[in-house]
Enzyme design. Structure first.
Site, PDB file in Angstrom:
ATOM      1  N   CYS A 379       0.841  -1.202   0.000  1.00  0.00           N
ATOM      2  CA  CYS A 379       0.000   0.000   0.000  1.00  0.00           C
ATOM      3  C   CYS A 379       0.879   1.256   0.000  1.00  0.00           C
ATOM      4  CB  CYS A 379      -0.960  -0.052   1.188  1.00  0.00           C
ATOM      5  SG  CYS A 379      -2.344   1.104   1.052  1.00  0.00           S
ATOM      6  N   HIS A 515      -3.377  -5.343  -0.014  1.00  0.00           N
ATOM      7  CA  HIS A 515      -2.899  -5.875   1.257  1.00  0.00           C
ATOM      8  C   HIS A 515      -2.923  -7.408   1.236  1.00  0.00           C
ATOM      9  CE1 HIS A 515      -2.773  -2.129   3.719  1.00  0.00           C
ATOM     10  NE2 HIS A 515      -3.624  -1.722   2.792  1.00  0.00           N
ATOM     11  N   GLU A 517      -1.539  -9.460   3.138  1.00  0.00           N
ATOM     12  CA  GLU A 517      -1.535 -10.061   4.481  1.00  0.00           C
ATOM     13  C   GLU A 517      -2.919 -10.497   4.928  1.00  0.00           C
ATOM     14  OE1 GLU A 517      -1.804  -5.526   5.312  1.00  0.00           O
ATOM     15  OE2 GLU A 517      -0.997  -6.878   3.794  1.00  0.00           O
TER      16      GLU A 517
END
Length: 541
Positions: A379, A515, A517
Site C-alpha cells: 500500500c 494488502h 496479508e
C-alpha cells in the site's frame, strides 16, 4: 437448517485471548465437517474500526466485501475456511445508527425507542442473520463481563436462549486463574467473581475455559465447578503455549468439541486436525532463521501490524524458517540513519496514513534498492517506492504525493479525482471529504504481466486481493518512471489503476497497492510472503 449458537464472553481481565480461543474452537468444530462461522460484537460507539487509531486499537482488518473491522476477524479467517463479511462484525455504533435510522423513517410507528427492546432486538436480528446459513455460529462479545458498554450485548444474548430455545444456545465463559508465586498456587476466586457477575445479569455459563500460565490442578477445577454451578466435565483449562497453532489440539484433547456436539445433539465426524499437524510440523522443523524488518510508524503496538506479522510467520512456515521480526520506527531512521537497517535480510514497508515518518520510509526504500536487500512494499510501501525511484533514479526532484504535499509539481501519487476527470484528463480537484467510508476497500481483481516476477510468484494471470487506500498512482505521470526502470507488473482489470510494481535488475523488489496479508493463513500461506521470505533467506546465505 437450524443454527446453533455459542456465545463467548470473557471475565476478570482483557487480553485473555478470547479471539484466538474462539477461532481455535471454531477450527476444531470445522474439522468435524461442520459449517461454522464467527461473529464479533464490539462495544465501542464507532460505526466501524476504519477511523480508530492503530495505536489505540490495533490494525483494521478488511473483509472481502470491504468492511473495516476488528483485528479479531483476522484471527477467525486464519483459523477457519469461512471468509468473513461485514455481517461478522457488529459495533454499538452500528446498532444505534441503524435503530436511529429506522426511527427517523417511521419504522417503529411512533414508539418510544429504548435499549430494551429496540436495541437488543437489532442485535439479535444481526446475530441471526449472520448465522443463518451455518450449523454453528460462535459469537464473541468484546470486553469483559461488568463493562457498562457491553451490557446491551449481554442482555441480547441472554434473551436469545428464550427466543430460540435453550437447547440451541450455549454460553462459554473464558476466565483467568492467576498463579500467585508467593503462595505457590493458583487462585480461583477471580473466576468465581466473574461467573457471579454473569449470573447477576441472568446468564449461567455452560462451559468455563480457565486460562493460566500454570497447570490448574484437578482439585481446583473441582472447586471451580462447585462454586460456579457446573459439572466438572464442563470446566476446561488452557495453559499458555509457545505457539497459538497448538491451541486446537489442546481443546480437542480435552474433548471440548465432543461436549459441544453432544450438547447440541449434533452427529458429526471426529475432528481431523491433519492440516494443523502439518502446520505444527513446519513450525517445529525449521532449517534456519531470517531477520525481517517492518519499518512503520505504529511500532509501539505490534497489533497495529498483526496480519503482516502473522503473514511473515506463514511465509516462514512454508520455507521451514524461523522469522525474527524487528519493528523499527521510521522516525528513528530519520534521526539516527539507515544503520538501523543493517543486519536485516529483508525489508517490509507497510501501509499507513499521514506524513509522520515518511522521510524515514523513503530512506529505507532507497537503502533496500541500492543494497539489493529483498523488499516488499504494501500500500503506502508501494507509493513510497515509486516516489523514491522517481526522485533518485528518474531524477524528478519534486515527485511526491498530494497526501503529503498538496501542490507538488509532480504528484505521482494522488486521489484519483485529483488527477483524472471522467474523460481521463488531468484535473486538480478538492479533496475535502469525510474520512470514514471514502476509500477503495475490499476484494479487487488484478491482471498480471506474464513476463514478470509477480506472475512467476502467483502462477496465474488474474489474482484477487483486498484493498484499503485512498490515494492511487497517477497514470498520467508514470511514463518517465517506467522509462527509468520500474516495471508495472499488475493493473486493475479495467487497466486504469496500477496494482503491482517491481524492479527487474534487483534480486527481489516487489510492491503492491493491495494488502496480501489479509488473505494469508498458516495452512496455505500467501505467495508474496512465501516468495519474500525465500528471497530473504537467499540474501542471508
Amino acid at each position: 437448517m437450524k443454527t446453533n449458537y455459542i456465545f463467548v464472553t470473557g471475565g476478570v481481565v482483557s487480553s485473555l485471548g478470547k479471539g484466538i480461543t474462539t477461532a481455535s474452537l471454531a477450527a476444531v468444530l470445522e474439522s468435524r465437517g461442520l459449517n461454522v462461522t464467527i461473529m464479533k460484537l464490539d462495544p465501542y460507539i464507532n460505526v466501524d474500526s476504519g477511523t480508530i487509531s492503530p495505536i489505540q486499537h490495533g490494525e483494521v482488518f478488511v473483509t472481502k466485501d470491504g468492511a473495516e473491522t476488528d483485528l479479531d476477524l483476522g484471527h477467525y479467517e486464519r483459523f477457519i475456511h469461512t471468509k468473513m463479511t461485514r455481517l461478522n462484525n457488529l459495533t454499538t455504533g452500528c446498532v444505534y445508527s441503524e435503530v436511529l435510522r429506522k426511527e427517523r423513517s417511521g419504522y417503529y410507528l411512533g414508539a418510544t425507542i429504548q435499549v430494551i427492546p429496540h436495541i437488543t432486538n437489532e442485535i439479535k436480528e444481526r446475530i441471526i442473520s449472520c448465522g443463518s446459513k451455518h450449523d454453528i455460529i460462535l459469537v464473541e462479545i468484546g470486553g469483559t463481563v461488568g463493562d457498562i458498554e457491553s451490557l446491551p450485548f449481554l442482555e441480547a444474548i441472554r434473551q436469545m436462549s428464550s427466543d430460540i430455545g435453550r437447547s440451541r444456545t450455549l454460553y462459554l465463559h473464558l476466565t483467568l486463574v492467576p498463579y500467585i508465586s508467593v503462595a505457590g498456587e493458583v487462585k480461583t476466586k477471580p473466576t468465581q467473581r466473574s461467573v457471579k457477575e454473569l449470573l447477576s445479569i441472568g446468564i449461567q455459563p455452560d462451559i468455563l475455559i480457565c486460562r493460566s500460565d500454570h497447570v490448574i490442578p484437578k482439585n481446583e477445577c473441582a472447586k471451580i465447578s462447585l462454586f460456579c454451578n457446573l459439572t466438572e466435565n464442563a470446566v476446561f483449562t488452557l495453559k499458555d503455549v509457545d505457539s497459538i497453532y497448538k491451541i486446537p489440539f489442546l481443546l480437542k484433547k480435552q474433548k471440548l468439541d465432543d461436549y459441544i456436539c453432544n450438547r447440541f445433539n449434533i452427529i458429526s465426524n471426529e475432528a481431523d486436525l491433519s492440516e494443523w499437524e502439518r502446520v505444527i510440523y513446519e513450525d517445529s522443523s525449521s532449517k534456519g532463521k531470517v531477520n525481517i524488518g517492518i519499518i512503520g510508524k505504529y511500532v509501539k503496538l505490534p497489533d497495529a501490524y498483526k496480519s503482516i506479522i502473522e503473514a511473515l510467520k506463514h511465509g516462514g512456515l512454508k520455507n521451514r524458517l524461523k522469522i525474527n521480526i524487528e519493528l523499527i520506527d521510521s522516525q528513528n531512521i530519520e534521526s539516527r540513519g539507515v544503520d538501523l537497517l543493517s543486519g536485516l535480510n529483508g525489508i517490509l514497508v507497510p501501509g499507513g496514513f499521514g506524513e509522520r515518518g515518511i522521510k524515514g520510509k523513503i530512506l529505507t526504500v532507497k537503502y533496500a534498492r541500492e543494497n539489493n536487500i529483498p523488499y516488499l512494499g504494501i500500500c503506502l510501501g508501494m507509493q513510497l517506492a515509486l516516489i523514491e525511484f522517481a526522485i533518485n533514479v528518474a531524477h524528478i526532484k519534486d515527485a511526491n504525493s498530494t497526501e503529503f504535499k498538496q501542490n507538488c509539481e509532480y504528484p505521482i501519487i494522488a486521489l484519483i479525482t485529483e488527477w483524472c476527470d471522467e474523460k481521463g484528463n488531468l484535473e486538480v480537484r478538492s479533496k475535502n471529504s469525510d474520512l470514514g467510508g471514502t476509500m477503495r476497500v475490499g476484494s479487487q481483481s488484478c491482471n498480471l504481466i506474464k513476463d514478470s516476477l509477480a506472475f512467476n510468484i502467483y502462477g496465474k494471470e488474474t489474482i484477487i486481493e483486498r484493498h484499503r487506500h485512498r490515494y492511487e498512482v497517477n497514470n498520467l505521470l508514470i511514463d518517465r518512471i517506467e522509462k527509468a526502470g520500474i516495471k508495472i507488473s499488475g493493473r486493475s482489470v479495467d487497466n486504469k489503476l496500477i496494482e503491482i510494481i517491481e524492479i527487474p535488475n534487483h534480486p527481489w523488489f516487489i510492491a503492491c497497492q493491495f494488502h496480501p496479508e489479509f488473505t494469508s493463513t498458516p495452512i496455505e500461506g500467501h505467495p508474496l510472503f512465501t516468495g519474500f521470505i525465500n528471497a530473504a533467506n537467499r540474501c542471508n546465505n
